[in-house]
Design a protein around this motif. Structure first.
Motif, PDB file in Angstrom:
ATOM      1  N   MET A 711       0.420  -1.305  -0.002  1.00  0.00           N
ATOM      2  CA  MET A 711      -0.131  -0.162   0.078  1.00  0.00           C
ATOM      3  C   MET A 711       1.072   0.914  -0.216  1.00  0.00           C
ATOM      4  O   MET A 711       0.569   2.479  -0.682  1.00  0.00           O
ATOM      5  N   GLY A 714       2.502   2.678  -3.560  1.00  0.00           N
ATOM      6  CA  GLY A 714       1.274   2.787  -4.645  1.00  0.00           C
ATOM      7  C   GLY A 714       0.670   1.254  -4.888  1.00  0.00           C
ATOM      8  O   GLY A 714       0.524   1.488  -5.988  1.00  0.00           O
ATOM      9  N   ILE A 716      -1.632  -0.444  -4.842  1.00  0.00           N
ATOM     10  CA  ILE A 716      -3.232  -0.085  -4.917  1.00  0.00           C
ATOM     11  C   ILE A 716      -3.407  -0.181  -6.413  1.00  0.00           C
ATOM     12  O   ILE A 716      -4.252   0.032  -6.873  1.00  0.00           O
ATOM     13  N   SER A 717      -2.812   1.391  -6.564  1.00  0.00           N
ATOM     14  CA  SER A 717      -3.022   2.028  -7.041  1.00  0.00           C
ATOM     15  C   SER A 717      -2.893   1.310  -8.798  1.00  0.00           C
ATOM     16  O   SER A 717      -3.642   1.760 -10.249  1.00  0.00           O
ATOM     17  N   ARG A 751      -7.674   3.255   2.891  1.00  0.00           N
ATOM     18  CA  ARG A 751      -6.917   3.499   2.289  1.00  0.00           C
ATOM     19  C   ARG A 751      -7.156   2.855   0.895  1.00  0.00           C
ATOM     20  O   ARG A 751      -7.567   2.767  -0.114  1.00  0.00           O
ATOM     21  N   LEU A 752      -8.005   1.590   1.420  1.00  0.00           N
ATOM     22  CA  LEU A 752      -7.879   0.876   0.111  1.00  0.00           C
ATOM     23  C   LEU A 752      -8.895   0.783  -0.745  1.00  0.00           C
ATOM     24  O   LEU A 752      -9.137   1.619  -2.134  1.00  0.00           O
ATOM     25  N   ARG A 753      -9.783   2.105   0.401  1.00  0.00           N
ATOM     26  CA  ARG A 753     -11.382   1.877  -1.293  1.00  0.00           C
ATOM     27  C   ARG A 753     -10.533   3.957  -1.826  1.00  0.00           C
ATOM     28  O   ARG A 753     -11.076   3.568  -2.663  1.00  0.00           O
ATOM     29  N   SER A 754     -10.092   4.405  -0.464  1.00  0.00           N
ATOM     30  CA  SER A 754      -9.876   5.851  -1.246  1.00  0.00           C
ATOM     31  C   SER A 754      -8.519   5.556  -2.225  1.00  0.00           C
ATOM     32  O   SER A 754      -9.290   6.364  -3.182  1.00  0.00           O
ATOM     33  N   GLU A 755      -7.925   4.681  -2.855  1.00  0.00           N
ATOM     34  CA  GLU A 755      -7.057   4.249  -3.675  1.00  0.00           C
ATOM     35  C   GLU A 755      -7.856   3.652  -5.095  1.00  0.00           C
ATOM     36  O   GLU A 755      -7.426   2.738  -5.696  1.00  0.00           O
ATOM     37  N   GLY A 756      -8.846   3.111  -4.830  1.00  0.00           N
ATOM     38  CA  GLY A 756     -10.016   2.895  -6.192  1.00  0.00           C
ATOM     39  C   GLY A 756      -9.288   1.293  -6.096  1.00  0.00           C
ATOM     40  O   GLY A 756     -10.432   0.631  -6.912  1.00  0.00           O
ATOM     41  N   GLY A 757      -9.667   0.491  -4.683  1.00  0.00           N
ATOM     42  CA  GLY A 757      -9.429  -0.898  -4.932  1.00  0.00           C
ATOM     43  C   GLY A 757     -10.862  -1.418  -4.971  1.00  0.00           C
ATOM     44  O   GLY A 757     -10.579  -2.489  -5.390  1.00  0.00           O
TER      45      GLY A 757
END
Length: 889
Positions: A711, A714, A716-717, A751-757
């Motif tokens: 994470m 970067g 996950i992005s 953070r997983l959700r905010s970065e588009g996971g």
């Protein structure tokens, strides 16, 4: 004591023409032109006072038409006992003349005061049976023939003439026939025996048990309700097809013989059960215009294709048992129990009528089997006519007042009439068969034209094939000579270099010490570089030759399809291609020998090459576990940065296999392998490299210590970007597996959700491959489990992030997936989502409640089944909804 039927018969014969107000209507030649019971609303039941039906009694259809319950009052003449006993007393009922089409009657309280009531129709004691049928039942029969449900019901005190009004057979005097017989006459008169059908059931409700009057063996018929539409049916009842009036009369005689009756003080033949006649009518009519012009069907069927329609109507005639006071009827013993049961069922019906009239939120329809059977008649979709029978005797004024009040309340009930029709599939099938024959004839004509065109194309193709065969043969010969010359020249140069290196190594030995060894290593490296260049040139030339051969094969295939025909030249060309293929195989074998020589030179120089990694990956060298110790992990990772896609691809495969072992994961991350793998996802367009790199990252993500590093860099992005670009199912499976592993970490959820996971995970369901869907389901289950744990600990509030990102529809859709692995993960995710009360409303509106109920009953795993059951019973929102829907877990 004379029965009420005899009183009616005698008085109707003696006084039929004495009262002008109640003379029989003129007979009508057409059923539809008859006088109707559809009079305007009386002031007491005007539009402002009409109550809508309660949704609890029966849900309303959107395309329905309003139709209030119509109520008529019929006054019975005095019987012989009343003529003697009440000779000095005036009747308690006084009929009023018609005023502005409103029918009234007065109920005397005493000699000075009385109450006035208004009904849709008031029938005097001199009204004929025909008059009663015309104003009460005939409009309902008309509606049944049009495809609606209809109900005719008689209500009143024992001995007031309900059975006479409805069920009189009239064997001796046809003018005394009741509503049942006259209704069947009209139905038979307005149907076609060839296309329409009539079927009849005859039942009685006795002591809260439904008996079949046509087959007494069926003495406990169950009521079945459709949970979606609320329709009531009796699948265990005998259903008899009616062919004519005589067969119907025979059925009525059989039913009346089995109906339970007894002698009381109020009536010599008092009915001790509620009789229910059900007539099912199926009538074929001209169908509505159906549009078959969509897509290609317009050319076959046309735009004015009118399929026939079939209308289904049901007529229910209900002869209720009479209400009675025990001290007046003199019932004792078993008759007393019968009277109690009758009064209880009539009381339940009265409560339902009161609730509907008062627009109550709850209608107690399930209190009695009678109210369950009549749920469509009051507040439902049927056109209902109620005839209330009363007597004139002042001794029974209380019962008469109660009966009139019941009729007044029933007038406030509004039904929503709904026509029931469907396609007549048999007629439609016959029409389609004719159309199909016509289409087949057209198809045969088109097939002949097509065969002619194919023959013409074959002739043209044969000419073109001859030309192409000549060109291909010349091109193959030129390419063959070129490949042979290049190959021989390359082999000669490699042999000269190899001999030169071998002589140098043999002459120098170890005499020159360390300095000569270092010089020799440098010389070997330069020679290896030259060998690499020669090998690359040879590989590129071989690839070019293979591509040229492939192109020629494709061209040959285009002109050698079955429809183009075939000649002997094609066979010769195939032989040339096979010979060229064998030569290419020999070239590949010699190329492999050169590669092994190059690998040997490389090992002597102390370098790790592409061929080594390939051999190690394919199992030709030492075991994969020994490779880091032999070559060095750092050197393997350095090859991930190679610009040569082949070298990079084999290197990343080695790293992915190493990452599958838990012992190697920490070493790979410490040596910078994670960063190199993420760089591959960012920089390489080769989907194979991206797929293997994603698989290696998924292996590393199995270690919780590596998840935060992924994470932080970067990862996950990059995985989300790869998921959006990839189409290959195996690539998507690797990416989904990596994200699913990250979803199981509580600290990474936001953070997983905010970065588009989460969006990337849900986006991969576009690929319907079971392996991809399985990884997506696992990730959703991991994420939901972490959310459930955080909610239980109090560290999280608010709706689930999965629901906010739109995952719920897909979860519900796949909750019963055929693949067991997908289904198990989705079932677990639903249970975890349901544990947080704030998600309950969204899950109910999204259909998840039904899936949770199914899981609690049918899930193969006991732990998931218990979790679903516990969640449903502990959630107030779910529990309230299940009570509303009458669902038991």
């Amino acid at each position: 004591m004379a029965s009420s039927s005899n009183i009616y018969r005698n008085n109707s014969n003696n006084h039929r023409n004495t009262m002008k107000i109640d003379r029989p209507l003129a007979p009508s030649s057409n059923l539809r032109a008859s006088s109707s019971f559809k009079s305007k609303l009386t002031p007491s039941s005007s539009t402002s006072n009409v109550r809508r039906s309660s949704p609890a009694f029966l849900g309303r259809p959107d395309n329905s038409v309003s139709g209030r319950v119509r109520v008529a009052v019929r006054l019975r003449p005095r019987n012989a006992e009343e003529l003697v006993a009440d000779a000095d007393f005036a009747d308690c009922v006084e009929l009023q003349p018609e005023v502005l089409s409103v029918k009234r009657l007065k109920l005397r309280k005493n000699n000075w005061d009385s109450d006035t009531y208004e009904f849709d129709e008031v029938l005097t004691e001199f009204a004929s049976q025909k008059r009663v049928y015309e104003v009460v039942a005939k409009p309902v029969v008309e509606s049944v023939l049009e495809g609606y449900n209809g109900t005719v019901m008689a209500y009143g005190q024992t001995g007031t003439g309900k059975t006479f009004t409805l069920g009189r057979l009239g064997d001796e005097d046809t003018s005394a026939r009741g509503i049942m017989v006259r209704a069947m006459e009209d139905i038979l008169e307005n149907i076609s025996p060839e296309t329409d059908s009539i079927s009849v059931s005859y039942l009685q409700l006795y002591m809260e048990s439904i008996h079949d009057l046509l087959n007494p063996v069926n003495d406990n018929i169950t009521i079945v309700e459709d949970p979606k539409t609320g329709d009531v049916s009796l699948p265990g009842a005998t259903l008899v097809e009616i062919s004519g009036q005589q067969s119907f009369m025979e059925l009525l005689r059989i039913g009346e013989a089995h109906r339970i009756a007894a002698n009381t003080k109020l009536n010599t033949e008092s009915s001790r059960s509620h009789a229910i006649l059900m007539v099912h009518v199926k009538k074929s009519v001209s169908g509505k215009e159906a549009d078959f012009s969509d897509n290609d069907n317009s050319s076959h069927f046309g735009s004015n294709f009118n399929p026939p329609m079939l209308r289904k109507g049901k007529l229910v005639v209900v002869d209720l048992a009479g209400s009675e006071r025990i001290h007046k009827s003199g019932s004792e013993g078993h008759m007393l129990e019968e009277a109690k049961s009758i009064n209880l069922s009539l009381s339940a019906l009265g409560k339902c009528i009161n609730a509907l009239a008062e627009n109550s939120a709850h209608v107690p329809v399930r209190d009695s089997k009678l109210t369950r059977l009549l749920r469509d008649s009051f507040g439902g979709t049927a056109r209902t006519s109620l005839i209330v029978t009363i007597g004139p005797s002042p001794r029974h004024r209380a019962e008469t007042s109660s009966t009139i009040s019941f009729g007044q309340r029933a007038m406030k009930v509004e039904n929503m009439l709904k026509i029931k029709e469907e396609f007549d599939y048999k007629s439609l099938s016959r029409r389609l068969e004719i159309q199909l024959d016509k289409l087949m004839a057209d198809n045969e004509r088109q097939q002949k034209a097509f065969d002619y065109e194919v023959d013409r194309i074959k002739l043209e193709a044969q000419d073109r094939i001859s030309e192409v065969e000549t060109n291909c043969a010349e091109a193959l010969e030129r390419e063959k000579r070129k490949c042979q010359m290049d190959y021989m020249e390359s082999i000669k140069k490699l042999e000269e270099k190899w001999m030169s290196n071998h002589q140098k190594n043999g002459n120098n030995g170890f005499a020159n010490g360390t300095t000569s060894r270092e010089g020799q290593v440098g010389s070997d490296r330069s020679e290896i570089t030259e060998l690499k260049k020669l090998l690359q040139n040879e590989s590129s030339m071989r690839k070019a030759a293979e591509e040229e051969v492939t192109n020629l094969k494709n061209q040959l295939y285009q002109f050698t399809k079955p429809e183009a025909g075939g000649t002997s030249c094609i066979l010769e060309l195939h032989k040339l291609l096979e010979e060229e293929t064998r030569k290419n195989k020999r070239l590949e074998e010699e190329n492999a020998v050169l590669r092994s020589q190059l690998s040997q030179q490389t090992l002597e120089a102390g370098q790790v090459t592409h061929s080594q990694l390939r051999d190690e990956y394919s199992g030709e060298g030492a075991l994969m576990t020994n490779l880091p110790g032999q070559v060095g992990l750092q050197k393997i990772l350095s090859l991930l940065e190679s610009e040569d896609p082949n070298i990079c691809m084999h290197a990343v495969k080695v790293v992915a296999n190493l990452a599958a072992e838990e012992a190697n994961q920490e070493k790979i991350v410490e040596a910078g392998g994670l960063t190199s793998l993420l760089m591959l996802l960012r920089n390489f367009d080769d989907e194979t490299i991206c797929r293997v790199a994603a698989g290696a990252i998924a292996n590393l993500a199995m270690n919780e210590a590596n998840q935060e590093l992924i994470m932080a860099e970067g990862g996950i992005s990059l995985l989300a970007m790869t998921a959006g670009d990839a189409e290959d199912p195996q690539t998507l499976r690797m990416v989904a597996g990596a994200i699913a592993n990250l979803c199981g970490n509580d600290r990474l959820q936001m953070r997983l959700r905010s970065e588009g996971g989460i969006k990337a995970l849900l986006g991969m369901v576009r690929c319907r491959h079971p392996d991809v869907l399985s990884q997506v389901a696992r990730g959703i289950a991991n994420f939901a489990k972490c959310e459930s744990r955080a909610s239980a600990q109090g560290s999280r509030r608010g709706r689930s992030l999965l629901i906010e990102d739109g995952a719920l529809p897909w979860i519900v859709q796949n909750a019963n997936n055929e693949a067991s692995l997908i289904r198990r993960h989705i079932e677990l995710a639903l249970c975890h989502l349901a544990q947080h009360e704030v998600n309950a409303k969204d899950m109910i509106s999204g259909g998840a409640l039904w899936e949770l109920v199914r899981i609690s009953r049918d899930c193969s795993r006991e732990d998931i089944r218990s979790l679903a059951r516990c969640t449903l019973t502990s959630s107030p929102t779910f529990y309230a909804e299940m009570r509303r829907l009458r669902i038991e877990v």
